[in-house]
Every structure is written in structure tokens, then in C-alpha cells.
Write an enzyme that holds these catalytic residues in place. Structure first.
Site, PDB file in Angstrom:
ATOM      1  N   HIS A   1       8.457   7.424   8.388  1.00  0.00           N
ATOM      2  CA  HIS A   1       9.156   7.484   7.103  1.00  0.00           C
ATOM      3  C   HIS A   1      10.604   7.884   7.392  1.00  0.00           C
ATOM      4  CE1 HIS A   1       5.800   6.954   4.139  1.00  0.00           C
ATOM      5  NE2 HIS A   1       5.132   7.071   5.273  1.00  0.00           N
TER       6      HIS A   1
ATOM      7  N   ASN B   1       8.957   4.551   3.661  1.00  0.00           N
ATOM      8  CA  ASN B   1       8.832   4.105   5.050  1.00  0.00           C
ATOM      9  C   ASN B   1      10.183   3.563   5.502  1.00  0.00           C
ATOM     10  OD1 ASN B   1       6.007   3.485   3.734  1.00  0.00           O
ATOM     11  ND2 ASN B   1       5.660   3.519   5.926  1.00  0.00           N
TER      12      ASN B   1
ATOM     13  N   HIS C   1       4.729   4.728  12.751  1.00  0.00           N
ATOM     14  CA  HIS C   1       4.749   4.656  11.281  1.00  0.00           C
ATOM     15  C   HIS C   1       5.688   5.761  10.804  1.00  0.00           C
ATOM     16  CE1 HIS C   1       2.504   4.153   7.297  1.00  0.00           C
ATOM     17  NE2 HIS C   1       3.115   5.314   7.119  1.00  0.00           N
TER      18      HIS C   1
ATOM     19  N   ARG D   1       0.848  -1.217   0.000  1.00  0.00           N
ATOM     20  CA  ARG D   1       0.000   0.000   0.000  1.00  0.00           C
ATOM     21  C   ARG D   1       0.872   1.251   0.000  1.00  0.00           C
ATOM     22  NH1 ARG D   1      -0.614   4.728   2.596  1.00  0.00           N
ATOM     23  NH2 ARG D   1      -0.308   3.709   4.606  1.00  0.00           N
ATOM     24  N   ASP D   2       1.368   1.658   1.141  1.00  0.00           N
ATOM     25  CA  ASP D   2       2.216   2.860   1.210  1.00  0.00           C
ATOM     26  C   ASP D   2       3.391   2.712   0.240  1.00  0.00           C
ATOM     27  OD1 ASP D   2       3.646   5.136   2.082  1.00  0.00           O
ATOM     28  OD2 ASP D   2       3.053   4.838   4.160  1.00  0.00           O
TER      29      ASP D   2
ATOM     30  N   CYS E   1       4.073   9.559   0.090  1.00  0.00           N
ATOM     31  CA  CYS E   1       2.707  10.003  -0.176  1.00  0.00           C
ATOM     32  C   CYS E   1       2.770  11.145  -1.187  1.00  0.00           C
ATOM     33  CB  CYS E   1       2.061  10.461   1.135  1.00  0.00           C
ATOM     34  SG  CYS E   1       0.405  11.108   0.888  1.00  0.00           S
TER      35      CYS E   1
END
Ligand code: HMG
Ligand code: MG
Length: 301
Positions: free
Chosen positions: A206, A246, A204, A13-14, A237
Site C-alpha cells: 500500500h 494499494n 502487495h 477487491r482491495d 482495509c
């Protein structure tokens, strides 16, 4: 410090949401299969968001259905009820809503204020409760915003409390642009832990400024036991200018196993999954550990 940390894998996803090279549904399913085979049994596999906003996540319904035979827990992002409907139709049992600690990022990312985003989440959480669906809550920009700059820990803590009170089972705290440093991360986590049990917090982070592992270590010292990471250090993003990937799952696993913390992840298999996707994207992984292990393999072959 804890002897067990849960890793929530973000790669599909990310990791892929900001990639220019299209990755097919079949390849995304194969990526999830490889991650699960490596021991990463909780994986965020897609997002039910506007296809105009994030075309990379189109087909998330097929990905979710395509991994339903695997033993694992598969998460998807939903920004509103429309996303929730689509996620449920594809069989989602865990969904994630995503808010921001800053107005600037909220507006850029989901086209509404923070307060409006909460109003959008309320029916999602109410329906999820009735459906027996678990909801994870993200907060972006917890250590800085590309638009609004510094973020006060209290702003993060208040929003975390709101999401928790609405029924999120876990709050994932996003350093979206990777600007945090360890003492700031600790201050922020302490403020949030005064509102939400620390066992229900996730980090979470990055790795834009190379601080993610140090910040994770600082958070572990505070008692946080859940880490979001992405294979190969993929991610970013499109609505967060300057954000890179990430923290890499390989780097997290290497650090944790080196500290005697069990992760249940097979590094060889994880590296294979990472290298496969890197091949599709046409560039080597940015993960330090993956680079080091790949170089070692080349030397010994
Ligand atoms: P909007 O324009 O305010 O929404 O977008 P709207 O309700 O006015 O609808 C506009 C259009 O979007 C309509 O289509 C809707 O049908 C459609 P049109 O009539 O123009 O053809 N639409 C949808 N389509 C599919 N699925 C949906 C959906 N909702 C509306 N769920 C919206 C608001 C939230 C939809 C939009 O801004 C959006 O999709 N944003 C997505 C942003 C995103 O995915 N960002 C990346 C993930 S967040 C992240 O990466 C951070 C995180 O990793 C943590 C961290 O690192 O900090 C989680
Ligand atoms: Mg993220």
C-alpha cells in the site's frame, strides 16, 4: 533484474472493499472486463467474507460468475471453510487465504489469533488440494502493524514458511499500512526468501507514505517478480486504521515499461478502466500517472 513482472490486479477487491459509495455488481463486472481488456489477466474480483465485516464485497459470487466468460485468472479471498464453500459454489478455481504477521491486526481483521487463523486455513488448503484449487496466501503487516508497531522479519518468514508448507503456491507480502522503506523491505524479503522460493513471493504494498514504488524496486532487485497493485491506487482495509490505497497499477506499469520490463498492459485502456470507476466513486484517481495522463489529455483537447 527480470525482464518480466506479473501484475495481480487488486482493484475490484482491495480497491473497492473500503469504499463508502456502493458499487453495483454490474459495475464491478464491467470493471473486471475493462481491466482484462487492458491486459490485466489476473484479477482479484471479490471476497467471501462476512457481509457484516465487509458489505462492499456482497455479491462476489455474482461477480465471479459474471466474469467466467473472460480469458483470465480470477482470485477471491476466503477466510475459512464457509468462504471456501461459497467461493467454490460460484466457480472459484483460485482462492486466497489471508493471515497477518501481527496478533493485533489478525484479531482486528479476522477476529482470531494468528495460530487460530492457521487452524482455519488447514481444512481450506486440504480441500483445495483435493479439488485441484490453487491457494494463494497473504501475510498482512509485513513492514509494520497499526496496533503492534514494528514487525520482525523473522515473524514474517516463519509465517510464510507455514503457509508454504500448508500448500500455498504463492505468498503475497502485504505492507498493509504502507509504512515500509526500501532497506527494510529488502531485509524482510531476504528473510522470507530463506524460507520460500523467491519466485513464489509477491509484493502487495500500500502506498500510504508514498514509498511503494521505491519498495517494489528494492524487491525487484532482490528478485521478486510478482506485484499486486490496484487501478487508480484504489484500496485500503477498514481494519487497518490510516491505511490508504494499494500502489496504483498505472504507476507500476509506467515504471516497469520505462525500465524495459514487459507488462502486457495497455496504458490507454487501463486509464479508461480507472477513469470509469473514479466516475462511479465521484473523485479523481490518486494515481500520479493517471493524474498526469488525464491532465495531458485535457491540455490537448
Ligand atoms: P467471526 O465473527 O470470528 O466468525 O468472523 P464466526 O465464524 O464466529 O461467524 C460470525 C458470523 O459471520 C456468522 O454469521 C457467520 O455465518 C458469518 P451470523 O450468524 O452472525 O449472521 N461468517 C461468514 N459469512 C460469510 N462468509 C464467510 C463467513 N464466515 C463467517 N466466509 C471472519 C471471522 C473471518 C468471518 C470475519 O472476521 C470476516 O469476515 N473478516 C473479513 C475481514 C476482511 O475481509 N478484511 C479485508 C480483507 S484482508 C486485506 O484487505 C489485507 C490484504 O489486502 C493484504 C494487505 O494489504 O495486507 C489481503
Ligand atoms: Mg491490501
Amino acid at each position: 533484474m527480470s525482464d518480466h513482472i506479473s501484475i495481480i490486479e487488486m482493484g475490484p477487491r482491495d480497491g473497492l472493499q473500503n469504499e463508502k459509495t456502493p458499487v453495483s455488481v454490474a459495475a464491478r463486472i464491467a470493471f473486471v472486463e475493462a481491466l482484462v481488456a487492458a491486459g490485466l489477466t489476473t484479477v482479484e474480483v471479490g471476497a467471501f467474507v462476512s457481509p457484516k465485516a465487509i458489505p462492499q464485497m456482497v455479491g462476489s459470487d455474482q461477480v465471479l460468475r459474471g466474469v467466467s466468460h473472460l480469458k483470465g485468472e480470477f482470485h477471491v479471498l476466503v477466510p475459512n471453510e464457509k468462504g471456501y464453500d461459497a467461493a467454490r459454489a460460484a466457480g472459484a478455481e483460485v482462492v486466497s487465504v489471508f493471515a497477518a504477521a501481527s496478533e493485533g491486526f489478525s484479531r482486528a481483521n479476522i477476529n482470531c489469533s494468528v495460530a487460530e487463523s492457521i487452524e482455519r486455513f488447514k481444512p481450506v488448503l486440504a480441500r483445495a488440494k483435493a479439488d485441484g484449487v490453487r491457494v494463494r496466501g497473504y501475510i498482512s503487516c509485513v513492514l509494520g502493524c497499526p496496533f503492534d508497531g514494528e514487525i520482525k522479519p523473522k515473524a514474517v518468514a516463519d509465517l510464510a514458511r507455514t503457509l508454504w508448507d500448508l500448500g500455498c503456491y504463492e505468498i503475497s507480502l502485504g505492507d498493509t499500512i504502507g509504512v515500509g522503506t526500501p532497506h527494510k523491505a529488502k531485509q524482510m524479503l531476504r528473510a522470507v526468501a530463506a524460507e520460500v522460493p523467491i519466485a513464489s513471493l509477491a509484493m502487495h504494498f500500500h502506498d500510504t507514505y508514498g514509498q511503494a514504488l521505491a519498495n517494489l524496486y528494492a524487491g525487484m532487485e532482490e528478485g521478486v517478480r510478482v506485484i499486486d497493485s490496484a487501478a487508480g491506487g484504489l484500496g485500503g482495509c477498514p481494519y487497518a486504521p490510516g491505511a490508504t490505497g494499494n500502489v496504483a497499477t498505472e504507476d507500476v506499469v509506467y515504471m516497469l515499461e520505462g525500465m524495459g520490463v514487459r507488462t502486457g498492459v495497455d496504458m490507454e485502456k487501463l486509464l479508461a478502466a480507472t477513469n470509469e470507476v473514479a466516475g462511479l466513486l465521484g473523485r479523481p484517481p490518486v494515481s500520479r500517472v493517471a493524474s498526469a495522463l488525464n491532465a495531458k489529455k485535457r491540455r490537448s483537447s
